[in-house]
Enzyme design. Structure first.
Site, short mmCIF file in Angstrom:
data_model
loop_
_atom_site.label_atom_id
_atom_site.label_comp_id
_atom_site.label_asym_id
_atom_site.label_seq_id
_atom_site.Cartn_x
_atom_site.Cartn_y
_atom_site.Cartn_z
CG HIS A 1 -19.74 -23.28 -69.61
ND1 HIS A 1 -18.82 -24.32 -69.45
CD2 HIS A 1 -20.46 -23.69 -70.85
CE1 HIS A 1 -18.97 -25.30 -70.18
NE2 HIS A 1 -19.65 -25.10 -71.26
N GLY B 1 -22.71 -28.36 -77.12
CA GLY B 1 -23.88 -28.88 -76.48
C GLY B 1 -23.66 -30.04 -75.91
CG ASN B 2 -21.38 -33.45 -76.73
OD1 ASN B 2 -20.82 -33.45 -77.81
ND2 ASN B 2 -22.07 -34.41 -76.17
CB SER B 3 -20.84 -27.80 -72.14
OG SER B 3 -19.72 -27.57 -73.01
CG LEU C 1 -4.18 -15.45 -49.42
CD1 LEU C 1 -3.47 -16.25 -48.32
CD2 LEU C 1 -3.23 -15.24 -50.82
N GLY C 2 -7.80 -14.18 -48.56
CA GLY C 2 -8.18 -12.61 -47.96
C GLY C 2 -7.38 -11.52 -48.15
CB VAL C 3 -4.82 -10.71 -50.37
CG1 VAL C 3 -4.02 -11.17 -48.94
CG2 VAL C 3 -4.47 -11.74 -51.41
CD GLN C 4 -9.62 -7.36 -53.50
OE1 GLN C 4 -9.48 -7.36 -54.78
NE2 GLN C 4 -10.59 -7.76 -52.95
CG ASP D 1 -17.10 -24.93 -66.42
OD1 ASP D 1 -18.33 -24.36 -66.23
OD2 ASP D 1 -16.99 -25.44 -67.51
#
Length: 473
Positions: free
Chosen positions: A173, A276-278, A337-340, A203
């Protein structure tokens, strides 16, 4: 991004809106107010708090910003990772000095060997040259309902050096959507950074600068952490207090929290964590990196202020992925997995006369994919993956993080009023999906098009996708 209203910070991946924040420090020069994005409160989390999660690093101060990484070149030997070590130069900052007289004594710089316990000052002296401040610029688009406008945005975060030739880890992010990324070292050297790759679900991200003989951090083993152990964070709080160190204890390990609908397994700490630490490193008492600073809770479901609730991604959870990103630009063996699919609801159950209201409703199956080969059909409801109960999409996200492409699982599936079991071998996420945004926003629309169900749709599963939105798994 972040909002300082009532001193509560909030994190969101949204890129619209603007506010002003303190400028980043740059040789003591002020850059003036900077636009940032509009906040969005976080969704419910596993520990019963109404989370407003803060991506610690920088406030995603604006349009694109996002992700945190860990050293990819980790080789495991015995119980703890073995890593390369860089040559450190004694920091000249007052923060690394100690002593009781008017003339502070210089802290001795130790080689981080994973065996020698260090004081807080020694941890800082040994690692500050390996920590970087990250500044980003981008463009945010906002709309007032009639027209769209674009405005420049800025962001700030932290990171740490993985290899002497310039690979750097941070949060996804922190750099998400950034048009330019600049990295500043403790000695003041600044470099333009190139985005190598990242993974939004974890992340994490890797960027690279063109430099040589940099000091790399030493990786530790996050599985050895215990509640009560001392941990330290070095980073860029508020985007201007560069190379600050804060300390505290491990408050919890394996803490499950929910950041904007994405579940994370975290190390909880009471060390001071701020925007700011992220993306910055969390160190143990031996000076080794055991986590990547990522998020913070600021208020409870009752609205009461919460303090001392910082979180870091365990380094062992992402080390192999970081190495994969460094080598290939993305995580090559991430389970698919290969699905919607979408979370089962009472509305869906009523529409199709199902007698269950929890699980993962399958609205489409990728031809030839893992689910298709296992015999999963459109309209099935996945309720269990091995010993993992699946009630929502978030549950499947948590379960998938336990697997890699090629692993085999047993799935429980609700079909036509009965529960069946199927054996499934996970696929890898296709490369062309690595850069696609994971979640899709629900769409609105009326029944005013062609086809039996309107809007050109010819089966009820497609229609549910239209109204509720489904996600690729």
């Amino acid at each position: 991004m972040y909002n300082d209203e009532r001193n509560l910070y909030h994190y969101t991946y949204r890129r619209d809106g603007s506010e002003t924040v303190p400028p980043l420090a740059d040789g003591g020069q002020s850059a003036g107010p900077r636009p940032v994005q509009e906040m969005k409160p976080m969704k419910k989390n596993k520990i019963g708090l109404k989370v407003t999660a803060l991506a610690l690093s920088c406030a995603l101060l604006g349009g694109g910003v996002g992700g945190g990484v860990v050293w990819a070149a980790i080789n495991y030997g015995g119980n703890a990772p073995q890593v390369s070590q860089g040559n450190s130069t004694a920091p000249k900052n007052d923060a690394v000095s100690s002593g009781g007289s008017n003339t502070p004594a210089t802290v001795k710089i130790h080689q981080v060997d994973g065996k020698t316990l260090l004081t807080d000052a020694e941890v800082y002296a040994a690692n500050v040259d390996s920590v970087v401040a990250i500044n980003t610029t981008g463009t945010a688009t906002s709309s007032n309902g009639f027209w769209q406008t674009q405005q420049p945005t800025t962001g700030a975060g932290s990171g740490f050096v993985l290899t002497p030739d310039g690979f750097i880890a941070t949060n996804y992010h922190v750099i998400e959507g950034a048009e330019t990324v600049k990295v500043t070292f403790y000695n003041g050297d600044t470099y333009d950074a190139k985005f190598i790759g990242g993974d939004e679900d974890y992340d994490i991200a890797v960027i690279k600068v063109e430099a040589e003989n940099l000091q790399a951090v030493t990786m530790g083993d996050s599985t050895l952490l215990n509640v009560g152990d001392r941990v330290l964070a070095i980073g860029n709080p508020l985007g201007e207090l560069t190379f600050s160190q804060t300390g505290g204890m491990v408050s919890s390990v394996n803490r499950a929290i929910d950041v904007e609908g994405v579940p994370f397994n975290m190390i909880q700490t009471d060390a001071s964590i701020n925007p700011g630490n992220s993306g910055g490193p969390m160190f143990n008492q031996y000076g080794q990196v055991v986590g990547i600073i990522s998020a913070k809770y600021t208020n409870t479901s009752s609205g009461a202020s919460a303090e001392g609730l910082g979180f870091a991604i365990p380094i062992n959870d992402v080390a192999a992925m970081i190495q994969d990103i460094m080598t290939n630009g993305f995580v090559t063996n991430k389970a698919h997995l290969g699905v919607q699919a979408m979370s089962m609801t009472q509305q869906i159950a009523s529409q199709f006369r199902y007698d269950i209201t929890e699980g993962l409703f399958v609205s489409a199956v990728d031809e030839g994919g893992a689910a298709d080969r296992a015999g999963i059909q459109m309209g099935d409801v996945i309720t269990k993956v091995d010993n993992h109960e699946i009630k929502t999409m978030a549950d499947l996200t948590i379960a998938k993080k336990q697997y890699r492409a090629g692993d085999t699982s047993t799935l429980e599936v609700y079909r036509q009023g009965e529960t069946i079991t199927v054996e499934l071998t996970w696929d890898a996420v296709p490369e062309d999906q690595q850069t696609q945004q994971e979640s899709q926003q629900p769409q609105n629309g009326g029944n005013n098009g062609g086809g039996q169900y309107g809007n050109g749709y010819t089966n009820p599963y497609d229609l549910f996708d239209y109204f509720f939105g489904s996600r690729g798994w």
